[in-house]
Design an enzyme around this catalytic site. Structure first.
Site, PDB file in Angstrom:
ATOM      1  N   LYS A  89      25.652  31.326  39.666  1.00  0.00           N
ATOM      2  CA  LYS A  89      25.261  33.137  39.153  1.00  0.00           C
ATOM      3  C   LYS A  89      25.321  33.152  37.441  1.00  0.00           C
ATOM      4  O   LYS A  89      24.426  32.090  36.958  1.00  0.00           O
ATOM      5  CB  LYS A  89      27.205  32.788  38.461  1.00  0.00           C
ATOM      6  CG  LYS A  89      27.694  32.977  39.430  1.00  0.00           C
ATOM      7  CD  LYS A  89      29.648  32.683  39.008  1.00  0.00           C
ATOM      8  CE  LYS A  89      31.011  33.055  39.934  1.00  0.00           C
ATOM      9  NZ  LYS A  89      30.883  33.826  41.266  1.00  0.00           N
ATOM     10  N   GLY A 137      40.138  35.997  43.766  1.00  0.00           N
ATOM     11  CA  GLY A 137      41.929  35.929  44.379  1.00  0.00           C
ATOM     12  C   GLY A 137      43.126  35.538  45.551  1.00  0.00           C
ATOM     13  O   GLY A 137      43.820  35.623  45.703  1.00  0.00           O
ATOM     14  N   SER A 174      38.935  29.743  42.449  1.00  0.00           N
ATOM     15  CA  SER A 174      39.839  28.954  41.776  1.00  0.00           C
ATOM     16  C   SER A 174      40.666  28.312  43.123  1.00  0.00           C
ATOM     17  O   SER A 174      40.877  27.417  43.165  1.00  0.00           O
ATOM     18  CB  SER A 174      40.498  29.265  40.623  1.00  0.00           C
ATOM     19  OG  SER A 174      39.344  29.978  40.075  1.00  0.00           O
TER      20      SER A 174
END
Lengths: 295, 193
Positions: free
Chosen positions: A82, A215, A237
């Site tokens: 990133k 998400g 995550s």
């Protein structure tokens, strides 16, 4: 090397190869190996997963060089990394490092609050996030070879990913039923380049692969993204903040392949250890919403 | 003749689109039951480690190898070639049905991916070349005596044939050139008679 068209074809080509796959966020070589063994199609090398960026705060930047190199050396699948929105030099450095894909990402602290990077001159392909069709087409206009809906990174809540996937899908559907006289006004409303708006109206899809992110915490979340039109799924995550990352990674990889088979999804999801705990996205303030970054 | 495309991960949809253009019925193969319903198979581009992992569930690797042994025609592109190779560098499991050794990502990372001209053997018909899209492509380190070279890039083999197996280290599914897929479909139709 080659013409601009050939170069773009090769960039989109790698995005094509990642379809039907899972791209996993990793922060160490050990995690990258777990991801590869679980069947991930690529890994995203970063300093901290989004859930930790949220908790720890501070400026989130491109990962350390040693970290990226360590991850590149330990896996054979593509390695992405990133850069901050608008950080041209971080992108040039990642290209010099020969990462396979650059994510100009809202998860890091933006370097430019007006402009994204012009991505055409780079040989390395870029993926960018979007919340809606206008944002997707602006990024493609800047040279992005892959789009991912943003969702809300580090939340473990799928609601924003669903919102963004639906927004893109609905807007594409709308374009296909407009007549040609309506396209310029629609381009103005979308804030998107006319040629790309006309292309989408004619073909009924984005001109580059469309993945989902933000998400995803369960195999069912990943399958839901595919159901809503995503062609592959990024998981941040959701794997390494869960209680058994290798097991959850394998399950999500299988769910993206077998998303149309509910019986198989039941088998895949049976007996999984605890997912990441998560934050309800609707309880986040506007400043806390990473998806609001990007313009 | 129904032609399957292994649809576990990768650019399988691009292959189905080519089959559609050739007027061949295609099927996305994700299970043993799907595999049983096709007479030919494409192993697409993608990530070979991901596909190997996803083939474990129903032992699709063994089932595909068995079908190849019983004469099912196959087209393998890029990662598909790695799946069929005898040996791979770095070492990983394979179906071991194509007598070649390959090196994964041997031309380098994505910044070295490119479109390049492949010189073709007469078997594919005119013109004697095609645009090859090479994405993090594998390299053929050794091809056994039973392997016929149908295409070369800078003298190196990139399109191969061994019995009913066609193998391309590039991506014919990403160009408008249908000749490689037609060769598979013709073989399938011939065997089906």
């Amino acid at each position: 090397m080659g013409t601009e068209t050939e170069r773009f074809r090769v960039k989109v080509g790698l995005a094509e190869m990642l379809k039907g796959g899972v791209i996993l966020d990793v922060t160490t070589a050990e995690q990258a190996k777990i991801a590869e063994d679980a069947g991930a199609a690529a890994v995203m090398a970063l300093e901290r997963v989004p859930a930790d960026i949220r908790v720890q705060g501070g400026v989130a930047r491109m990962a350390a060089i040693e970290k990226i190199v360590e991850i590149q050396e330990c896996v054979d699948i593509p390695v992405m990394a990133k850069v901050r929105i608008g950080h041209i030099v971080e992108a040039q450095m990642l290209e010099a490092l020969e990462v396979d894909f650059i994510d100009e990402s809202e998860v890091l602290t933006p370097a430019d609050e007006e402009n994204h990077i012009s991505k055409h001159r780079f040989t390395v392909p870029f993926v960018c996030g979007c919340r809606n069709l206008g944002e997707a087409l602006r990024r493609i206009g800047e040279g992005a070879a892959m789009i991912r809906t943003k969702g809300e990174a580090g939340s473990g809540d799928i609601v924003e990913a669903v919102r963004h996937l639906r927004a893109v899908k609905r807007a594409i559907g709308t374009l296909t039923v407009l007549d040609e006289h309506e396209l310029m006004a629609e381009a103005k409303l979308l804030g998107a380049p006319f040629e790309l708006v006309a292309w989408v109206a004619e073909h009924g899809r984005l001109p580059v692969p469309n993945f989902a992110a933000g998400g995803v915490a369960t195999p069912a979340d990943a399958a839901l993204c595919m159901t809503l039109g995503a062609e592959a799924v990024f998981v941040g995550s959701g794997v390494f903040k869960s209680s058994d990352p290798p097991q959850r990674a394998r399950a999500i990889v299988e769910a993206v392949t077998h998303w149309q088979d509910p019986a198989r999804l039941v088998e895949i999801s049976r007996g999984l250890a605890e997912p990441m705990s998560g934050l309800e996205a609707s309880k986040l303030t506007s400043e806390e919403m990473l998806s609001r970054r990007g313009w | 003749m129904r032609c399957g495309v292994l649809a576990l991960q990768g650019d399988w949809a691009a292959h189905l689109a080519v089959l559609d253009r050739l007027g061949t019925a295609g099927l996305a193969v994700r299970s043993a039951a799907d595999l049983a319903a096709v007479e030919a198979l494409v192993l697409p581009g993608g990530e070979s480690t991901a596909m190997l992992r996803l083939m474990e569930a129903e032992r699709l690797d063994e089932r595909i190898a068995d079908r190849i042994d019983h004469g099912m025609p196959v087209l393998a592109t890029c990662a598909g070639v790695i799946l069929l190779a005898r040996r791979c560098e770095p070492d990983q499991p394979s179906l071991d049905r194509l007598d070649v050794d390959v090196a994964r990502n041997a031309f380098g990372r994505q910044v070295h991916s490119r479109v390049a001209t492949v010189e073709l053997a007469a078997a594919l018909g005119p013109p004697p070349r095609l645009d090859g899209v090479f994405i993090r492509a594998p390299r053929i380190l050794r091809a056994g005596p039973g392997v016929e070279v149908l295409g070369r890039l800078d003298g190196e083999p990139v399109l191969l044939r061994q019995g009913g197996i066609l193998a391309a280290t590039f991506h014919p599914e990403l160009t408008g050139d249908l000749r490689v897929h037609r060769m598979l479909v013709d073989r399938g139709a011939h065997d089906g008679r």
